[in-house]
Design an enzyme around this catalytic site. Structure first.
Site, PDB file in Angstrom:
ATOM      1  N   THR A  15      10.896   0.131  -9.445  1.00 53.50           N
ATOM      2  CA  THR A  15      12.242   0.548  -9.777  1.00 53.50           C
ATOM      3  C   THR A  15      12.422   0.461 -11.310  1.00 53.50           C
ATOM      4  O   THR A  15      12.946   1.102 -12.312  1.00 53.50           O
ATOM      5  CB  THR A  15      13.301  -0.129  -9.318  1.00 53.50           C
ATOM      6  N   SER A  57       6.338  -0.384  -5.332  1.00 48.62           N
ATOM      7  CA  SER A  57       5.806  -1.429  -4.486  1.00 48.62           C
ATOM      8  C   SER A  57       5.051  -1.330  -3.331  1.00 48.62           C
ATOM      9  O   SER A  57       4.256  -2.088  -2.715  1.00 48.62           O
ATOM     10  CB  SER A  57       6.206  -2.992  -4.885  1.00 48.62           C
ATOM     11  N   THR A  89      10.346  -4.287  -6.446  1.00 50.29           N
ATOM     12  CA  THR A  89      10.943  -5.631  -5.905  1.00 50.29           C
ATOM     13  C   THR A  89      10.689  -5.835  -4.318  1.00 50.29           C
ATOM     14  O   THR A  89      10.561  -6.971  -3.716  1.00 50.29           O
ATOM     15  CB  THR A  89      12.490  -5.758  -5.987  1.00 50.29           C
ATOM     16  N   ASP A  90      10.226  -4.371  -3.820  1.00 50.97           N
ATOM     17  CA  ASP A  90       9.997  -4.575  -2.068  1.00 50.97           C
ATOM     18  C   ASP A  90       8.981  -5.527  -1.752  1.00 50.97           C
ATOM     19  O   ASP A  90       8.988  -6.463  -0.564  1.00 50.97           O
ATOM     20  CB  ASP A  90       9.669  -3.335  -1.734  1.00 50.97           C
TER      21      ASP A  90
HETATM   22  N1  ASN Z   1      13.825  -2.295  -6.654  1.00 50.38           N
HETATM   23  C1  ASN Z   1      12.530  -1.930  -6.511  1.00 50.38           C
HETATM   24  O1  ASN Z   1      11.575  -2.210  -7.436  1.00 50.38           O
HETATM   25  C2  ASN Z   1      12.343  -1.171  -5.235  1.00 50.38           C
HETATM   26  C3  ASN Z   1      11.264  -0.207  -5.124  1.00 50.38           C
HETATM   27  N2  ASN Z   1      11.530   0.444  -3.989  1.00 50.38           N
HETATM   28  C4  ASN Z   1       9.822  -0.865  -5.207  1.00 50.38           C
HETATM   29  O2  ASN Z   1       9.540  -1.647  -4.837  1.00 50.38           O
HETATM   30  O3  ASN Z   1       8.999  -0.101  -5.954  1.00 50.38           O
END
Ligand code: ASN
Length: 327
Positions: A15, A57, A89-90
């Site tokens: 993200t 991710s 973050t995932d």
């Molecule tokens: N906040 C994020 O980065 C979530 C995103 N779906 C990822 O992990 O790529």
């Protein structure tokens, strides 16, 4: 005189690299906007930018994790003082822990990301990136293992976990708490982490699985994994590490095949322990040959099992590696 620190910024997507479109959907960019921030903290930091890949991710696998590790190894030969990795973050906690287990370095390695994409109001990407650089450039950050810096908090890769789907304060360290915070750009540490041994692997094994126990769980999922291909299984047990008795014969069949089985707790707080002496209790599971892994959540224990197997550890050596005491 200010010493200019050489910080390697490895961008991998997530993200932090995305934008919101006119329909409100968050989408990847062909050009990662955070990777364009090459002059951030100029005069104090020399930023070496590497857009290693650009993946959400959930697309990241241990193969990409190994690529990041190899890039850091190369950077260390080039004399960098610290590393910042931007990541979705995932699965951020899994990449961070993989690096923690495989990098013997004492230079600061910091993983960060964002919960709001680059053009959203209150976007946290640039802020987290800058804070992560502050931590990576700070001498007090050396020897702390891989850290996760988000929302002004410093967490260890070993215990941090994503706890909220959208909140910017999503990263938390249950049971132990963060090791430090960043106050207006200044890192302050209040806990010291005891480091684990690292395994310098050059490949990653496949077919390491994670199963979560639930009330009424039967043998089906265990039997589905009873194959020559399965390299290892982590089981998130109930409570302190217990399982429904109907799963036991299938678990025994997996053990008879010498498939390593690791037991953690599905609880958010606390550690897995062999305290219960009833059918399917932790005491029986340990006697059967399950390896208890204390303090790690399921996804982290899976990374540790995968790293241990990739390093060629087996039997008692693998059990010893996985049973590192909580620290
Ligand atoms: N906040 C994020 O980065 C979530 C995103 N779906 C990822 O992990 O790529």
């Amino acid at each position: 005189m200010t010493v200019v620190k050489k910080i390697l910024a490895i961008h991998t997507g997530g993200t932090i690299s995305m934008s919101q479109n006119e329909k409100g959907e968050v989408v990847p960019n062909a050009q990662n906007p955070i990777a364009q921030q090459e002059t951030i903290m100029e005069g104090r930091v020399e930023l070496i930018t590497d857009e290693l890949f650009n993946l959400p991710s959930p697309h990241v696998t241990p193969v990409e994790m190994l690529k990041i590790k190899e890039r850091i190894n190369q950077g260390e030969k080039e004399g960098i003082d610290g590393v910042v990795i931007t990541h979705g973050t995932d699965t951020l906690e899994e990449t961070a822990y993989f690096l923690d287990l495989t990098l013997p370095s004492t230079i600061p390695v910091v993983v960060t990301g964002a919960m709001r994409s680059s053009n959203e109001v209150g976007s946290d990407g640039l802020y987290n990136f800058q804070t992560a650089i502050e931590v990576a450039a700070d001498d007090a950050s050396r020897g702390n293992g891989v850290m996760v810096v988000m929302n002004d908090e410093i967490h260890t890769a070993r215990y941090v976990t994503k706890t909220h789907t959208t909140n910017v304060a999503t990263f938390r360290t249950p049971t132990f708490g963060p090791i430090g915070l960043v106050a207006k750009g200044q890192p302050i540490y209040f806990q010291q982490l005891i480091r684990e041994d690292t395994c310098d692997i050059d490949h990653v094994v496949d077919h390491v699985y994670l199963l979560k126990a639930y009330a009424g769980m039967d043998a089906s999922l265990f039997d589905a994994l009873n194959s020559d291909q399965t390299a290892g299984i982590v089981i998130e047990g109930l409570g302190a590490g217990n399982l429904p008795p109907v799963t036991l014969p299938a678990i025994q069949r997996l053990l008879d095949r010498h498939i390593p089985l690791v037991l953690v707790s599905r609880c958010y707080n606390g550690v897995a322990e062999d305290i219960y002496d009833y059918q399917g209790g932790g005491i029986e599971l340990r006697k059967m040959g399950l390896m208890l892994c204390q303090g790690l959540n399921g996804q982290k224990a899976r990374i540790k099992l995968l790293v241990g197997l990739s390093a060629g550890l087996q039997g008692d050596r693998l059990a010893e590696y996985l049973s590192t005491a909580v620290s």
